[in-house]
Design an enzyme around this catalytic site. Structure first.
Site, PDB file in Angstrom:
ATOM      1  N   LYS A  20      53.019  38.664  33.224  1.00 15.65           N
ATOM      2  CA  LYS A  20      52.006  38.473  32.181  1.00 15.65           C
ATOM      3  C   LYS A  20      52.567  38.674  30.773  1.00 15.65           C
ATOM      4  O   LYS A  20      51.968  38.251  29.794  1.00 15.65           O
ATOM      5  CB  LYS A  20      50.808  39.376  32.430  1.00 15.65           C
ATOM      6  CG  LYS A  20      49.949  38.905  33.608  1.00 15.65           C
ATOM      7  CD  LYS A  20      48.722  39.751  33.794  1.00 15.65           C
ATOM      8  CE  LYS A  20      47.784  39.142  34.834  1.00 15.65           C
ATOM      9  NZ  LYS A  20      48.349  39.108  36.187  1.00 15.65           N
ATOM     10  N   CYS A  79      39.711  37.555  38.005  1.00 19.49           N
ATOM     11  CA  CYS A  79      41.161  37.317  37.954  1.00 19.49           C
ATOM     12  C   CYS A  79      41.793  37.035  39.307  1.00 19.49           C
ATOM     13  O   CYS A  79      42.975  36.692  39.375  1.00 19.49           O
ATOM     14  CB  CYS A  79      41.843  38.504  37.296  1.00 19.49           C
ATOM     15  SG  CYS A  79      41.070  38.990  35.744  1.00 19.49           S
ATOM     16  N   PHE A  87      44.257  40.990  41.158  1.00 16.25           N
ATOM     17  CA  PHE A  87      43.159  41.948  41.298  1.00 16.25           C
ATOM     18  C   PHE A  87      42.172  41.737  40.156  1.00 16.25           C
ATOM     19  O   PHE A  87      42.543  41.826  38.987  1.00 16.25           O
ATOM     20  CB  PHE A  87      43.683  43.382  41.270  1.00 16.25           C
ATOM     21  CG  PHE A  87      44.744  43.661  42.314  1.00 16.25           C
ATOM     22  CD1 PHE A  87      44.674  43.076  43.564  1.00 16.25           C
ATOM     23  CD2 PHE A  87      45.806  44.498  42.028  1.00 16.25           C
ATOM     24  CE1 PHE A  87      45.648  43.329  44.534  1.00 16.25           C
ATOM     25  CE2 PHE A  87      46.783  44.762  42.981  1.00 16.25           C
ATOM     26  CZ  PHE A  87      46.710  44.176  44.241  1.00 16.25           C
ATOM     27  N   HIS A 133      47.459  37.087  30.067  1.00 18.73           N
ATOM     28  CA  HIS A 133      46.623  37.134  31.267  1.00 18.73           C
ATOM     29  C   HIS A 133      45.761  35.877  31.281  1.00 18.73           C
ATOM     30  O   HIS A 133      44.814  35.743  30.498  1.00 18.73           O
ATOM     31  CB  HIS A 133      45.762  38.388  31.246  1.00 18.73           C
ATOM     32  CG  HIS A 133      45.063  38.666  32.542  1.00 18.73           C
ATOM     33  ND1 HIS A 133      45.037  37.759  33.584  1.00 18.73           N
ATOM     34  CD2 HIS A 133      44.359  39.751  32.971  1.00 18.73           C
ATOM     35  CE1 HIS A 133      44.352  38.270  34.593  1.00 18.73           C
ATOM     36  NE2 HIS A 133      43.934  39.481  34.239  1.00 18.73           N
ATOM     37  N   HIS A 191      50.082  42.253  39.679  1.00 23.37           N
ATOM     38  CA  HIS A 191      48.979  41.824  38.816  1.00 23.37           C
ATOM     39  C   HIS A 191      49.282  42.266  37.384  1.00 23.37           C
ATOM     40  O   HIS A 191      49.147  41.480  36.448  1.00 23.37           O
ATOM     41  CB  HIS A 191      47.657  42.405  39.312  1.00 23.37           C
ATOM     42  CG  HIS A 191      46.470  41.914  38.571  1.00 23.37           C
ATOM     43  ND1 HIS A 191      46.160  40.577  38.469  1.00 23.37           N
ATOM     44  CD2 HIS A 191      45.509  42.576  37.867  1.00 23.37           C
ATOM     45  CE1 HIS A 191      45.069  40.427  37.738  1.00 23.37           C
ATOM     46  NE2 HIS A 191      44.654  41.621  37.370  1.00 23.37           N
ATOM     47  N   PHE A 212      38.065  41.885  38.184  1.00 23.44           N
ATOM     48  CA  PHE A 212      36.909  42.729  37.890  1.00 23.44           C
ATOM     49  C   PHE A 212      36.029  42.834  39.132  1.00 23.44           C
ATOM     50  O   PHE A 212      35.974  41.929  39.973  1.00 23.44           O
ATOM     51  CB  PHE A 212      36.094  42.122  36.749  1.00 23.44           C
ATOM     52  CG  PHE A 212      36.551  42.563  35.384  1.00 23.44           C
ATOM     53  CD1 PHE A 212      37.754  43.220  35.197  1.00 23.44           C
ATOM     54  CD2 PHE A 212      35.763  42.319  34.275  1.00 23.44           C
ATOM     55  CE1 PHE A 212      38.171  43.628  33.947  1.00 23.44           C
ATOM     56  CE2 PHE A 212      36.163  42.716  33.002  1.00 23.44           C
ATOM     57  CZ  PHE A 212      37.367  43.376  32.837  1.00 23.44           C
TER      58      PHE A 212
END
Length: 310
Positions: free
Chosen positions: A233, A76, A294, A238, A204, A296
């Site tokens: 979002k 992301c 931010f 997302h 985020h 994975f």
């Protein structure tokens, strides 16, 4: 981009794009159509589909560019980190301008993958809300042009960037937001600004319980609870590998139009979360904005955009 080519030449324009899953749907379809021997269909072309560089190869040909090109795939944070990469290439003299951006499209790998992690909400995404229970997956694309040279009065500039890696967990952020704090601090340091200079933070803000709590702690540690912030979002879902670029564009539009967007669908902030979440749109002058992405694996990137002396 055509104007930049005239100013600098096609070989002096870089192309740096981010994606996480774009192209995988073609592979999913191909696997579903394998013959009895397990062979993929003859017309399946990996090079132009799932291959991450296919994104830059297409855009490079479409725009007629011959400068350096690459694709970043860090989940992301992908299309936020392209700003940092482009900035370094320009600073190193390898190009005079750069197209940055990102693309991600829906696919079953994403939908089933996030669902298996119990991160997908059956309701609307509600960042920071006491009743939030996960993400809505979206798809999208965005592009921007970064250029060396005289700054047009009033134009939005990339003032700083910060990157960090939590190395904490494959899919869960550090509970105290250590990596997020490091990325935001680096972005401020590169911009030569202090936390008090930031007028708005585009979070985020995925609306998963762990992400929002972690980012809240990081933001409050660095900025306190008064800096206006929100997650967009709720408006887009997302968009994964396209989240960085789309939210950088939202931040630039906030600066251009003096509008701070509310966190859509957020009705009651969870007790214990202290960041200055906007529950209503607010019109006010915005000179400097930060946007967070931010991903994975603890891949973090923060950007500072703004108009100096605006």
């Amino acid at each position: 981009v055509a104007g930049a080519v005239k100013r600098h030449g096609a070989s002096r324009i870089g192309l740096f794009l981010g994606t996480s899953t774009s192209g995988i749907e073609e592979t999913e379809r191909a696997y579903a159509m394998r013959n009895k021997a397990g062979a993929l269909p003859a017309d399946y072309r990996y090079r132009e589909t799932q291959n991450p560089f296919s994104l830059s190869a297409f855009c490079r040909a479409y725009l007629g560019l011959t400068g350096p090109a690459l694709v970043i795939s860090t989940a992301c944070s992908s299309s936020a980190k392209v700003f940092a990469t482009a900035s370094r290439y320009i600073a190193a003299g390898l190009c005079d301008a750069a197209v940055v951006g990102g693309v991600d499209s829906l696919c079953q790998t994403t939908l089933y993958g996030f669902n298996s992690l119990e991160l997908v909400s059956s309701e609307k995404c509600r960042p920071w809300d006491a009743q939030r229970n996960g993400i809505n997956i979206g798809e999208g694309a965005g592009f921007a042009l970064l250029e060396r040279g005289d700054v047009t009065e009033g134009s939005v500039q990339l003032l700083g960037y910060g990157e960090s890696s939590d190395a904490y967990h494959m899919s869960t952020p550090h509970p105290e937001g250590d990596g997020a704090v490091a990325a935001m601090q680096q972005a401020l340091e590169r911009s030569g600004l202090g936390p008090q200079a930031i007028d708005y933070i585009n979070l985020h803000g995925t609306a998963t319980p762990s992400n929002d709590r972690s980012e809240d702690r990081a933001v409050v540690r660095l900025f306190g609870s008064t800096t206006p912030c929100s997650s967009t979002k709720g408006w887009t879902g997302h968009t994964l590998g396209a989240a960085g670029i789309t939210e950088a564009i939202f931040s630039a539009l906030s600066i251009e139009h003096g509008l701070l967007p509310a966190s859509l669908n957020t009705e009651q902030k969870e007790d214990g979360l202290e960041a200055g979440i906007l529950l209503q749109n607010r019109e006010q002058a915005v000179n400097i904005a930060m946007t967070n992405s931010f991903g994975f694996g603890g891949s973090n990137c923060s950007l500072v955009l703004g108009r100096r002396g605006g």
